[in-house]
Design a protein around this motif. Structure first.
Motif, mmCIF file in Angstrom:
data_model
loop_
_atom_site.group_PDB
_atom_site.id
_atom_site.type_symbol
_atom_site.label_atom_id
_atom_site.label_comp_id
_atom_site.label_asym_id
_atom_site.label_seq_id
_atom_site.Cartn_x
_atom_site.Cartn_y
_atom_site.Cartn_z
ATOM 1 N N TYR A 15 35.374 21.959 17.386
ATOM 2 C CA TYR A 15 35.339 22.267 18.808
ATOM 3 C C TYR A 15 34.142 23.148 19.064
ATOM 4 O O TYR A 15 33.914 24.116 18.353
ATOM 5 C CB TYR A 15 36.622 23.002 19.208
ATOM 6 C CG TYR A 15 36.570 23.623 20.575
ATOM 7 C CD1 TYR A 15 36.728 22.842 21.704
ATOM 8 C CD2 TYR A 15 36.351 24.981 20.741
ATOM 9 C CE1 TYR A 15 36.678 23.410 22.962
ATOM 10 C CE2 TYR A 15 36.299 25.560 21.991
ATOM 11 C CZ TYR A 15 36.468 24.767 23.101
ATOM 12 O OH TYR A 15 36.413 25.328 24.343
ATOM 13 N N GLU A 16 33.362 22.795 20.059
ATOM 14 C CA GLU A 16 32.158 23.587 20.336
ATOM 15 C C GLU A 16 32.359 24.438 21.576
ATOM 16 O O GLU A 16 33.017 24.022 22.527
ATOM 17 C CB GLU A 16 30.967 22.658 20.554
ATOM 18 C CG GLU A 16 30.501 21.984 19.276
ATOM 19 C CD GLU A 16 29.174 21.302 19.465
ATOM 20 O OE1 GLU A 16 28.538 21.553 20.499
ATOM 21 O OE2 GLU A 16 28.793 20.524 18.587
ATOM 22 N N PHE A 17 31.753 25.606 21.558
ATOM 23 C CA PHE A 17 31.747 26.419 22.765
ATOM 24 C C PHE A 17 30.749 25.793 23.727
ATOM 25 O O PHE A 17 29.580 25.631 23.378
ATOM 26 C CB PHE A 17 31.265 27.837 22.444
ATOM 27 C CG PHE A 17 32.236 28.633 21.645
ATOM 28 C CD1 PHE A 17 33.357 29.178 22.239
ATOM 29 C CD2 PHE A 17 32.027 28.850 20.301
ATOM 30 C CE1 PHE A 17 34.248 29.923 21.500
ATOM 31 C CE2 PHE A 17 32.913 29.595 19.571
ATOM 32 C CZ PHE A 17 34.034 30.130 20.169
ATOM 33 N N PRO A 18 31.180 25.421 24.939
ATOM 34 C CA PRO A 18 30.201 24.900 25.880
ATOM 35 C C PRO A 18 29.224 25.997 26.275
ATOM 36 O O PRO A 18 29.623 27.136 26.488
ATOM 37 C CB PRO A 18 31.028 24.466 27.087
ATOM 38 C CG PRO A 18 32.410 24.801 26.808
ATOM 39 C CD PRO A 18 32.517 25.476 25.500
#
Lengths: 412, 312
Positions: A15-18
């Motif tokens: 999961y990436e931090f936007p």
């Protein structure tokens, strides 16, 4: 989305931090405002307050009480100073002076203060003695109560081993009926060997190998041949090697430029030419000059095998002190704490050699075996490890050790 | 929707409402609680009633009822670890390996807890994948679900404080993927520290500050290869030395007001700043005092906003 502690199990995808969020979702920061001033900032909506407006604002309630208190204290100090200067406070001052003088007189009257303190000490000592006597009674704890609450742990594998010292040989084996009774067979007397200088590196290497192996055992996975793939086992082996390498480096000293450590997926080599820095860590003292320790691990058909070979190329002077004792005493001490896991002890049954090799077989989980190895390495130094092998079956490990006991000569 | 953060001795809460299509924080506050949230108490039945009691208190402080709730809890309550695994391993074996390594590290009995492995995206070296693993006892899930349920709320998610703080950083636009960021949270006695590299958490630590600004590390998980430099940097910061060299690109500090006091006078350098999350939200009461202490709570709130109000 991130981990949900309420529902999630197993592996979660990345999961990436936007980096940016739509400006309609949140108000813009100052940086964004300066960058795009023409964009109107969405204003907070006007909402009818659910509670009545308070009569006083928060700012009004925060009166400067602290300032008033400080000013009050200052005023009192100034008034007192003024009165003292005028002489109005003289009676009060003289009264205070009298009280102070009286206290001083009391202290000076007891000029034999040290005598008084000694008396106080003796009274205190007598009081403590009385309370101890009351606590302990007239005698120590009765033997039966002592035994009931503090039973002596059975730490001897062979209760009668001291009687066997004349024979100096024994074979102990679990009874075939499985009732836990050991069958002990005696063998003819053998000689106790006195170590020579050439045995010293091997002695120290014994400890070295045990320490390394004891850590490795705990790292190795329980063998489940059908569940671990070859790739995974190789990776585990590599991870174990890395762990071992870090320990080796720590012992030798990471900043030691003379230490050379090479590692690939299956092989770990440590080489050092400057032993003086590491001699206090006795387990690696034998890595002097050009000695190397090779630890090889391979993963085959669902099994994790680690072999540890020591190659000695050095020649050290004897530096050990006196450590007397005979084989049986040593043996008893060695296995005493582990009697529940000891399945077999053999001294010179079939090998037909004239020294005293002892074959010991232990079975237990890897933590027990690790504990045994560490205990040996830490507390005993009067044997040489000739061979050590580990066999794993499910989560049980069988440790087979060939030991040669030695006796140090006090004159050397 | 109600977001509640449970820490030792303090409960924080926020109420998120949808006002004409805009996310809007209707209530934001905190209250102290004497209830001991020690993880060893998850097994006891009365922890559920105590959670219910805390949730009831939150409900009494908001103006209109809300059914859904999300919780934020402290990571230090659970065993957690950063792990590496070979990317060549198939998924099934990878999970087995991560499970095995985790249980060996913590000596966990089988089936004693659910282990979750969150893959981390940013820090990627060669063929190794990075995972953050955490073990959650079933008793904990039960205690929180039942506790909220008894208070008339439905608990939909539970998040971790460390990730919530990083989410907040991202939401406020301060997460720059090329930077190395230190995020320091000040609680009552303990301090949390997150190290973020390439937009991803790579290390979590707990520390305390003793006399003479000495820093004592209690827990260290993840990639802290230059922890010595970071500690020296923080110590010089605390001692007010202006000639400090930062080992990271930026340090953000947030937390309780009392603990922040000692930091605030030192926050003069361009590479250290106090984090103020409230400016990223529409608040009913815009002048929130010490909004910094709500960083983790608002981080989780920002996640909810992303889910419910995302333009895409």
């Amino acid at each position: 989305m991130r981990i949900d502690l309420l529902h999630d199990k197993g592996l979660l995808d990345a999961y990436e931090f936007p980096e940016r969020v739509a400006p309609t979702i949140r108000p813009e920061t100052d940086i964004e405002k300066t960058a795009r001033e023409h964009t109107p900032v969405p204003k907070a909506p006007q909402v009818q307050p659910a509670r009545p407006t308070p009569l006083f604002s928060v700012e009004a309630q925060q009166s400067p009480k602290g300032l008033f208190i400080v000013l009050g204290i200052l005023a009192v100090i100034i008034i007192l100073g003024f009165l003292f200067k005028k002489g109005t406070l003289d009676p009060v001052v003289s009264t205070i002076a009298k009280i102070a003088t009286k206290t001083d007189t009391i202290a000076t009257d007891t000029n034999n203060l040290s005598t008084l303190l000694r008396e106080l000490d003796s009274i205190e000592a007598a009081r403590i003695q009385d309370s101890l006597s009351a606590l302990l009674g007239d005698s120590v704890l009765p033997q039966d109560i002592f035994e009931q609450f503090l039973p002596l742990a059975s730490t001897h594998v062979f209760p009668d081993s001291e009687m066997l010292t004349d024979n100096d040989s024994v074979n102990a084996e679990d009874s075939p009926t499985g009732d836990g009774v050991a069958i002990i067979t005696e063998f003819p007397t053998e000689e106790i060997e006195t170590p020579t200088d050439s045995d010293v590196p091997a002695l120290v290497a014994t400890k070295n190998d045990q320490m390394a192996l004891s850590d490795t055992i705990v790292q190795s996975p329980p063998v489940q041949a059908k569940e671990y793939s070859k790739t995974e086992l190789e990776f585990i082996a590599n991870a174990t090697m890395l762990k071992l390498a870090s320990q080796l480096l720590e012992i030798v000293g990471i900043g030691n430029s003379d230490a050379k450590l090479s590692l690939n997926r299956e092989k770990l080599e440590l080489e050092t030419k400057n032993p003086s820095q590491i001699s206090r860590d006795a387990i690696f003292v034998t890595l002097k000059n050009v000695s190397t320790i090779n630890l090889n691990s391979t993963a085959q058909a669902g099994r994790f095998i680690l072999t540890c070979n020591y190659e000695n190329k050095t020649d050290l002077p004897l530096q050990f002190g006196v450590n007397a004792g005979d084989v049986y005493h040593n043996l008893d001490g060695l296995v005493g704490s582990f009697e529940h896991y000891l399945s077999k002890i053999t001294i010179d049954v079939n090998r037909n050699v004239d020294n005293n090799p002892v074959k010991m077989v232990f079975a237990g989980n890897r933590f027990i075996i690790r504990s045994i190895l560490q205990n040996w390495a830490e507390f005993h130094s009067n044997y040489i490890l000739e061979n050590l092998s580990l066999q794993q079956q499910s989560d049980a490990i069988t440790l087979i050790a060939d030991l040669k006991f030695i006796q140090f000569d006090a004159d050397k | 929707m109600i977001v509640a953060q449970f820490t030792d001795g303090l409960v924080r809460y926020a109420q998120l409402v949808d006002y004409q299509g805009l996310p809007y924080i209707e209530a934001l506050g905190n209250f102290q609680t004497p209830i001991d949230m020690n993880p060893s108490r998850w097994m006891r039945t009365n922890i559920r009633y105590e959670i219910t009691e805390m949730v009831e208190t939150i409900k009494s402080k908001v103006d209109f009822p809300d059914r859904q709730a999300v919780a934020v809890v402290e990571g230090k309550w659970f065993p957690h670890l950063f792990q590496k695994v070979d990317s060549e391993l198939p998924l099934e074996d990878r999970e087995k390996f991560l499970d095995w390594q985790f249980r060996e590290t913590y000596d966990l009995a089988p089936d004693s807890a659910h282990i979750v492995h969150q893959r981390l995206s940013g820090h990627f070296i060669g063929s190794q994948l990075n995972y953050f693993s955490i073990a959650i006892p079933e008793e904990f899930r039960q205690a929180f679900s039942v506790g909220f349920d008894k208070a008339g709320l439905t608990l939909t998610r539970i998040e971790l404080d460390a990730f919530a703080a990083a989410d907040m950083l991202s939401y406020a636009g301060n997460m720059r993927h090329l930077e190395r960021i230190l995020l320091i949270g000040c609680e009552a006695v303990e301090y949390h520290m997150n190290l973020i590299e390439k937009g991803e958490i790579v290390g979590i630590a707990d520390f305390t500050i003793g006399h003479n600004s000495e820093i004592g590390i209690d827990v260290l998980r993840g990639d802290w290869s230059d922890i010595d430099r970071i500690i020296i940097f923080l110590q010089t910061l605390l001692k007010g030395n202006p000639r400090r060299t930062s080992p990271v690109d930026h340090t953000y500090i947030y937390g309780r007001p009392l603990e922040l006091d000692r930091w605030e006078r030192l926050l003069k350098g361009p590479e250290v700043s106090l984090f103020n999350p409230a400016q990223a939200f529409h608040l009913r009461e815009p002048k929130v005092r010490n909004s910094s202490q709500y960083t983790e709570l608002l981080g989780t709130t920002s996640n909810l906003i992303r889910m419910r109000f995302n333009e895409d």
